[in-house]
Write a protein that holds these residues in place. Structure first.
Motif, PDB file in Angstrom:
ATOM      1  N   GLN A 296       0.852  -1.187   0.000  1.00  0.00           N
ATOM      2  CA  GLN A 296       0.000   0.000   0.000  1.00  0.00           C
ATOM      3  C   GLN A 296       0.884   1.232   0.000  1.00  0.00           C
ATOM      4  O   GLN A 296       1.824   1.316   0.787  1.00  0.00           O
ATOM      5  CB  GLN A 296      -0.868   0.068   1.264  1.00  0.00           C
ATOM      6  N   CYS A 297       0.569   2.159  -0.874  1.00  0.00           N
ATOM      7  CA  CYS A 297       1.253   3.447  -0.892  1.00  0.00           C
ATOM      8  C   CYS A 297       0.426   4.380  -0.005  1.00  0.00           C
ATOM      9  O   CYS A 297      -0.704   4.710  -0.328  1.00  0.00           O
ATOM     10  CB  CYS A 297       1.319   3.969  -2.322  1.00  0.00           C
ATOM     11  N   LEU A 298       0.983   4.762   1.144  1.00  0.00           N
ATOM     12  CA  LEU A 298       0.235   5.553   2.117  1.00  0.00           C
ATOM     13  C   LEU A 298       0.460   7.045   1.947  1.00  0.00           C
ATOM     14  O   LEU A 298      -0.436   7.841   2.166  1.00  0.00           O
ATOM     15  CB  LEU A 298       0.626   5.131   3.538  1.00  0.00           C
ATOM     16  N   ALA A 299       1.648   7.437   1.574  1.00  0.00           N
ATOM     17  CA  ALA A 299       1.996   8.836   1.345  1.00  0.00           C
ATOM     18  C   ALA A 299       3.281   8.838   0.526  1.00  0.00           C
ATOM     19  O   ALA A 299       3.852   7.778   0.263  1.00  0.00           O
ATOM     20  CB  ALA A 299       2.204   9.557   2.674  1.00  0.00           C
ATOM     21  N   VAL A 300       3.726  10.013   0.157  1.00  0.00           N
ATOM     22  CA  VAL A 300       4.959  10.107  -0.616  1.00  0.00           C
ATOM     23  C   VAL A 300       6.096   9.487   0.197  1.00  0.00           C
ATOM     24  O   VAL A 300       6.357   9.892   1.326  1.00  0.00           O
ATOM     25  CB  VAL A 300       5.273  11.578  -0.969  1.00  0.00           C
ATOM     26  N   GLY A 301       6.703   8.458  -0.359  1.00  0.00           N
ATOM     27  CA  GLY A 301       7.807   7.794   0.302  1.00  0.00           C
ATOM     28  C   GLY A 301       7.424   6.848   1.420  1.00  0.00           C
ATOM     29  O   GLY A 301       8.283   6.265   2.068  1.00  0.00           O
ATOM     30  N   LYS A 302       6.140   6.673   1.692  1.00  0.00           N
ATOM     31  CA  LYS A 302       5.682   5.802   2.782  1.00  0.00           C
ATOM     32  C   LYS A 302       4.888   4.641   2.194  1.00  0.00           C
ATOM     33  O   LYS A 302       3.778   4.812   1.704  1.00  0.00           O
ATOM     34  CB  LYS A 302       4.821   6.603   3.761  1.00  0.00           C
ATOM     35  N   ILE A 303       5.493   3.449   2.214  1.00  0.00           N
ATOM     36  CA  ILE A 303       4.855   2.257   1.663  1.00  0.00           C
ATOM     37  C   ILE A 303       4.712   1.220   2.757  1.00  0.00           C
ATOM     38  O   ILE A 303       5.647   0.968   3.518  1.00  0.00           O
ATOM     39  CB  ILE A 303       5.670   1.694   0.488  1.00  0.00           C
ATOM     40  N   ASN A 304       3.544   0.645   2.850  1.00  0.00           N
ATOM     41  CA  ASN A 304       3.267  -0.446   3.776  1.00  0.00           C
ATOM     42  C   ASN A 304       3.324  -1.734   2.964  1.00  0.00           C
ATOM     43  O   ASN A 304       2.625  -1.872   1.969  1.00  0.00           O
ATOM     44  CB  ASN A 304       1.880  -0.239   4.394  1.00  0.00           C
ATOM     45  N   LYS A 305       4.172  -2.679   3.382  1.00  0.00           N
ATOM     46  CA  LYS A 305       4.347  -3.920   2.626  1.00  0.00           C
ATOM     47  C   LYS A 305       4.566  -5.054   3.609  1.00  0.00           C
ATOM     48  O   LYS A 305       5.352  -4.924   4.550  1.00  0.00           O
ATOM     49  CB  LYS A 305       5.543  -3.785   1.698  1.00  0.00           C
ATOM     50  N   PHE A 306       3.838  -6.154   3.401  1.00  0.00           N
ATOM     51  CA  PHE A 306       4.062  -7.320   4.252  1.00  0.00           C
ATOM     52  C   PHE A 306       3.698  -8.594   3.516  1.00  0.00           C
ATOM     53  O   PHE A 306       2.917  -8.588   2.563  1.00  0.00           O
ATOM     54  CB  PHE A 306       3.315  -7.208   5.589  1.00  0.00           C
ATOM     55  N   LEU A 307       4.271  -9.681   3.978  1.00  0.00           N
ATOM     56  CA  LEU A 307       4.106 -10.995   3.367  1.00  0.00           C
ATOM     57  C   LEU A 307       2.757 -11.588   3.745  1.00  0.00           C
ATOM     58  O   LEU A 307       2.356 -11.561   4.908  1.00  0.00           O
ATOM     59  CB  LEU A 307       5.233 -11.924   3.841  1.00  0.00           C
ATOM     60  N   LEU A 308       2.070 -12.133   2.757  1.00  0.00           N
ATOM     61  CA  LEU A 308       0.838 -12.897   2.987  1.00  0.00           C
ATOM     62  C   LEU A 308       1.213 -14.368   2.841  1.00  0.00           C
ATOM     63  O   LEU A 308       1.372 -14.870   1.741  1.00  0.00           O
ATOM     64  CB  LEU A 308      -0.239 -12.518   1.974  1.00  0.00           C
ATOM     65  N   SER A 309       1.363 -15.052   3.957  1.00  0.00           N
ATOM     66  CA  SER A 309       1.918 -16.403   3.909  1.00  0.00           C
ATOM     67  C   SER A 309       0.884 -17.484   3.605  1.00  0.00           C
ATOM     68  O   SER A 309       1.228 -18.533   3.073  1.00  0.00           O
ATOM     69  CB  SER A 309       2.642 -16.721   5.213  1.00  0.00           C
ATOM     70  N   SER A 310      -0.382 -17.249   3.914  1.00  0.00           N
ATOM     71  CA  SER A 310      -1.374 -18.305   3.670  1.00  0.00           C
ATOM     72  C   SER A 310      -2.182 -18.006   2.409  1.00  0.00           C
ATOM     73  O   SER A 310      -2.406 -16.850   2.039  1.00  0.00           O
ATOM     74  CB  SER A 310      -2.315 -18.452   4.868  1.00  0.00           C
ATOM     75  N   GLN A 311      -2.640 -19.069   1.762  1.00  0.00           N
ATOM     76  CA  GLN A 311      -3.472 -18.902   0.566  1.00  0.00           C
ATOM     77  C   GLN A 311      -4.792 -18.233   0.908  1.00  0.00           C
ATOM     78  O   GLN A 311      -5.338 -17.488   0.096  1.00  0.00           O
ATOM     79  CB  GLN A 311      -3.711 -20.251  -0.102  1.00  0.00           C
ATOM     80  N   ALA A 312      -5.303 -18.465   2.110  1.00  0.00           N
ATOM     81  CA  ALA A 312      -6.557 -17.825   2.527  1.00  0.00           C
ATOM     82  C   ALA A 312      -6.387 -16.309   2.589  1.00  0.00           C
ATOM     83  O   ALA A 312      -7.261 -15.562   2.123  1.00  0.00           O
ATOM     84  CB  ALA A 312      -7.002 -18.366   3.881  1.00  0.00           C
ATOM     85  N   HIS A 313      -5.272 -15.840   3.130  1.00  0.00           N
ATOM     86  CA  HIS A 313      -5.027 -14.398   3.189  1.00  0.00           C
ATOM     87  C   HIS A 313      -4.763 -13.817   1.801  1.00  0.00           C
ATOM     88  O   HIS A 313      -5.174 -12.700   1.507  1.00  0.00           O
ATOM     89  CB  HIS A 313      -3.857 -14.090   4.128  1.00  0.00           C
TER      90      HIS A 313
END
Length: 120
Positions: free
Chosen positions: A65-82
């Motif tokens: 997710q791009c939240l603001a200029v230079g601020k990105i939220n990123k995380f691993l989705l490990s399960s197929q359900a997620h």
């Protein structure tokens, strides 16, 4: 880039389409403004096949997710359900955005015709 909708209709037809869109507009509780990114990567083991011309490890799926200029939220989705929940939420958000865009273009056309926007 936004899709261009046909607003070269009669004012009555535009108002009818506007009423229909407003009746269909629904924010789904799982809506998600994000992207699902598929990545393949090399591991930290120097002797692993991924460092010697073999296939990389993966796929790994990240929600970004791009939240603001230079601020990105990123995380691993490990399960197929997620991963599937993310796909569904992203699709619901995109559908809602498309409906809003069409409504906006209809309102712009009504203003161009010097018509009121409210009380449909």
């Amino acid at each position: 880039m936004a899709r261009i909708y046909n607003t070269a209709k009669s004012t009555l037809a535009l108002r009818q389409r506007k009423r229909f869109l407003l009746s269909q507009l629904k924010i789904r509780p799982d809506s998600l403004r994000a992207s699902l990114v598929e990545r393949f990567s090399r591991c930290g083991k120097a002797n692993c096949h991924c460092h010697h011309g073999g296939d990389k490890h993966g796929p790994f799926y990240y929600l970004t997710q791009c939240l603001a200029v230079g601020k990105i939220n990123k995380f691993l989705l490990s399960s197929q359900a997620h991963q599937q929940a993310a796909r569904t939420g992203i699709e619901h958000y995109r559908h809602f955005q498309e409906q809003l865009e069409e409504l906006s273009q209809i309102n712009a056309q009504l203003l161009r015709r010097e018509e009121p926007l409210g009380d449909d």
